[in-house]
Scaffold this motif. Structure first.
Motif, mmCIF file in Angstrom:
data_model
loop_
_atom_site.group_PDB
_atom_site.id
_atom_site.type_symbol
_atom_site.label_atom_id
_atom_site.label_comp_id
_atom_site.label_asym_id
_atom_site.label_seq_id
_atom_site.Cartn_x
_atom_site.Cartn_y
_atom_site.Cartn_z
ATOM 1 N N SER A 1 -70.547 35.826 101.498
ATOM 2 C CA SER A 1 -70.203 36.937 102.393
ATOM 3 C C SER A 1 -71.038 36.784 103.655
ATOM 4 O O SER A 1 -72.106 36.168 103.635
ATOM 5 C CB SER A 1 -70.472 38.286 101.724
ATOM 6 N N ILE B 1 -67.201 43.290 98.783
ATOM 7 C CA ILE B 1 -68.032 42.105 98.988
ATOM 8 C C ILE B 1 -68.134 41.308 97.692
ATOM 9 O O ILE B 1 -68.427 41.852 96.624
ATOM 10 C CB ILE B 1 -69.439 42.514 99.477
ATOM 11 N N GLN C 1 -69.400 47.705 99.986
ATOM 12 C CA GLN C 1 -70.530 47.608 100.910
ATOM 13 C C GLN C 1 -70.970 48.977 101.381
ATOM 14 O O GLN C 1 -71.947 49.095 102.121
ATOM 15 C CB GLN C 1 -70.176 46.733 102.104
#
Length: 779
Positions: free
Chosen positions: A238, A293, A319
């Protein structure tokens, strides 16, 4: 948490796909197994933590376990048995240098083992953070002993500096591919191959922008390839999105890939990847405006099928702190490969507002295709290695490594969305059920030290069980599976655990075994047990998709248990539910019971309060569980409750009474007697020595003291009054009554004076004008 511009929200519209109405966000495991030492084989060594690196050496029947400043060789069949270990500790000088750089000497300035890979000569390549100065070495196992060769290779770019920073690595034909940071500050992230020719990514935000690396995997795409393609190495991570027009940083999930035969460019991209491409990974979750994520992946391949049929399973977490959902999405390798091979590129375009906007590139794409591996078509054009690629193609990929199209999961929706403990790791095992069908069973580690076992049955996600592996709960940081032992291995900061794929013996009845819908288990009618499929050659009862227990033989009747209750007393009848999906109900004499002031229907039983004669009788606890096939009811417990009264049934029932005899009471009487004798002896000794006055001497002494007090009363009163008005010295402040210093917390200042007056028997000591010091400034 991340306020976005309307343009950013518009860019995220594809993530607004919704789930079907029958998909439950509160997907409940059918069985919850609390922590017990029998759940798994456990390994932990006192004073050692962070067991988060594993290497299975099935050829040696070993599990190599990397921890903080130690590597262990454990028995693969029972990891609680330590066969060997080797310490790799930092020196005091290294610790001091690390401390001088501002790091914690007790946590960060240690050597955390982060890399453990097998080499082609059957040795192990091991790397550690080494007090923020990463170092690598070779390790061997021989004659029951682990040995470090102490070659001291530089670990920069191979192993992270920071022990708490995410990283990824894989060993392919003795070549280490690693994704970590190149410098102490963690500001130079790289995807690097260490040998034979060191190749890495560019230090550009368009390549890697504050990434969080997750995992790596190799795909044998050259095998039987008609195009003469090369093998690929995939990287999942990520990063902060450079393509989103947002005020604040927005994290997105990515997949990148490079070609195994990449040697870099001749002039442009020297010793840099010429095949580095990346694309966004979507895992659309209901009600989510922000991308989820990626946290971990697992490659699942059928050895009988082509590599294009392989799947990547990935776990995702939000997130934003406002959500507690976790998800699992699955991706076809062929879909990922197609985006890289045929998709459009994104390009950066300057705009008037002095920032860069990323849009789809619609211009001419140079030949050979930027980011492509060397294939038969390239060889026909005289390009046999990446050093031959034209600068025009290399400059294109240097500026535009990001693909425009996002990669969607299978079905464009998650396989599983669950509210609760955050997902951390995943492993997927293929199993053939009793009917011959193949199923992918997901084992998911969580932040709370539990492991979920789940299967997707034609779009229906079913969680078979949730087992607590670690106590106290610790996040699961690594999961491994051995095909040799058929066991799962989990690591956490506290220790490591080994657990089987299934514990069929937890189901005690045929109905419970079938409704568990576990592909590994079936009911064996011959032995009357729920058994592991591979351990029985007979035909087993199993119904995975429907949960049809109609083929089960009739269960043996439940034997009633006798219980007695006193008039006005309370009684709890236990009834533990065999399943979280089942509902329990109670009957008395065949009639259903409902909650009342004296009957409380609890989750694990029935509570009878203030009992009367009407509460006697036969109670039965029923479990009702609904599956796709039918609704199944089974008797869990049965009780015969009677009223306990004196003389009932021809027998004298005596209420509980205090015990007045027996060895414990006799012993207590002896102890009391000895204490009384000791007390009398102590009093006699004190009278003899004069420490205590004899009774007949008390009156005489009191008369003398009374006369002396009367003669000096006026003088004493005057002295006390003057002393009270004199300022107290600083060290005497705790004695000031008004300060309430804790010496007499049960009295106010006035009560303390009154007490003093009564003690001195002097009416002049009331002192109405006496003031108390509350503050040191008054002194």
């Amino acid at each position: 948490m991340h306020p976005l511009l309307p343009l950013c929200v518009f860019w995220l519209l594809p993530l607004a796909l919704t789930l079907e109405e029958d998909s439950s966000l509160d997907c409940v495991p059918r069985r919850s197994v609390p922590y017990h030492r029998d759940n798994a084989h456990l390994f932990h060594e006192e004073g050692v933590f962070n067991y988060s690196t594993m290497l299975l050496r099935e050829d040696l029947d070993l599990l190599l376990l990397g921890a903080r400043e130690a590597v262990y060789a454990l028995d693969l069949n029972d990891i609680s048995k330590k066969l060997a270990s080797v310490k790799w500790e930092v020196t005091q000088q290294q610790k001091d240098e690390c401390k001088n750089k501002g790091k914690d000497p007790e946590t960060e300035c240690k050597n955390y083992i982060r890399i453990l890979h097998q080499t082609e000569d059957n040795k192990m390549y091991v790397c550690g953070t080494n007090a923020f100065d990463p170092e690598c070495d070779y390790m061997s196992y021989s004659k029951g002993k682990l040995t470090l060769e102490k070659k001291g290779e530089d670990g920069k770019g191979k192993c992270p500096f920071d022990p708490f920073q995410r990283y990824a690595s894989i060993m392919v034909e003795n070549n280490l591919y690693s994704a970590t940071s190149m410098n102490f500050l963690g500001s130079e992230p790289v995807l690097m191959r260490s040998s034979p020719v060191s190749i890495r990514t560019e230090f550009k935000s368009s390549w890697l922008h504050e990434p969080n690396f997750v995992s790596m995997a190799q795909m044998p795409e050259s095998y039987l390839s008609e195009e003469g393609d090369d093998d690929k190495v995939y990287l999942f991570f990520s990063e902060s999105a450079v393509e989103c027009d947002c005020y604040n940083k927005l994290l997105v999930s990515r997949v990148a890939r490079v070609c195994k035969g990449d040697l870099g460019g001749r002039r442009t991209l020297q010793k840099k990847w010429t095949s580095f491409l990346k694309a966004r990974l979507d895992c659309p979750v209901l009600e989510s405006q922000l991308p989820y994520i990626i946290q971990d992946t697992y490659r699942s391949c059928d050895p009988q099928k082509h590599w294009k049929d392989c799947l990547f399973y990935a776990v995702f977490t939000p997130q934003s702190d406002t959500s507690d959902l976790s998800a699992v999405c699955a991706y076809r390798v062929s879909d990922i490969s197609k985006v890289f091979a045929e998709g459009k590129y994104k390009t950066a375009v300057p705009v008037e507002t002095s920032f860069v906007k990323w849009v789809m590139y619609s211009g001419e794409v140079p030949v050979p295709r930027p980011g492509a591996c060397i294939d038969n078509e390239a060889r026909k054009a005289g390009i046999t290695q990446t050093l031959d690629i034209p600068d025009q193609t290399l400059q294109f990929i240097k500026d535009k490594p990001l693909m425009d199209q996002a990669i969607q999961p299978i079905g464009e929706r998650p396989l599983l969305v669950r509210r609760g403990a955050t997902f951390t790791r995943i492993i997927v095992n293929r199993v053939q059920a009793a009917g011959g069908e193949m199923y992918h069973v997901m084992f998911i580690g969580t932040e709370e030290g539990t492991m979920l076992k789940a299967v997707n049955y034609d779009g229906e996600m079913f969680i078979i069980e949730e087992v607590q592996l670690f106590q106290p709960p610790e996040p699961i940081k690594i999961l491994k599976f051995s095909n040799v032992t058929g066991q799962l291995y989990a690591g956490s900061d506290y220790g490591a655990a080994q657990t089987p794929l299934a514990t069929c013996g937890r189901s005690l009845s045929c109905m419970d075994c079938v409704l568990a819908r576990d592909p590994y288990c079936g009911w064996d009618k011959a032995v009357g047990k729920c058994v592991f499929l591979s351990s029985s050659q007979r035909e087993l009862i199993q119904s995975l998709k429907e949960g049809d227990a109609s083929l089960c033989p009739d269960a043996d009747p439940v034997k009633p248990m006798n219980r007695s209750i006193w008039p006005g007393g309370n009684l709890k009848l236990r009834c533990p539910s065999p399943s979280n999906l089942a509902k329990t109900s109670w009957e008395r004499h065949g009639s259903p019971l409902t909650t009342s002031t004296r009957l409380q229907l609890l989750r694990d039983g029935l509570l009878i309060l203030n009992a009367t004669d009407s509460d006697t009788g036969r109670y039965r606890c029923l479990s009702v569980e609904l599956s796709k096939a039918d609704e199944y009811t089974t008797t869990v417990a049965e009780y015969q409750v009677s009223m306990a009264t004196a003389g009932s049934g021809g027998r004298s029932v005596i209420p509980p009474q205090a015990r007045m005899d027996g060895p414990s009471v006799a012993g207590l009487q002896v102890v009391v007697g000895l204490l009384l004798v000791s007390l009398l002896a102590l009093l006699g000794w004190n009278f003899y020595k004069g420490h205590l006055p004899l009774p007949w001497n008390c009156r005489k002494k009191n008369r003398e003291q009374s006369q002396e007090t009367h003669e000096q009363g006026g003088l004493n009163a005057s002295v006390k009054y003057q002393d009270a008005l004199r300022p107290a010295p600083a060290e005497d402040k705790p004695l000031v009554l008004g300060a309430n210093n804790g010496r007499n917390n049960n009295h106010t200042g006035e009560e303390a004076v009154a007490f003093s007056v009564e003690e001195n028997d002097n009416p002049q000591a009331t002192l109405p004008s006496l003031q108390y010091i509350d503050d040191e400034s008054d002194i």
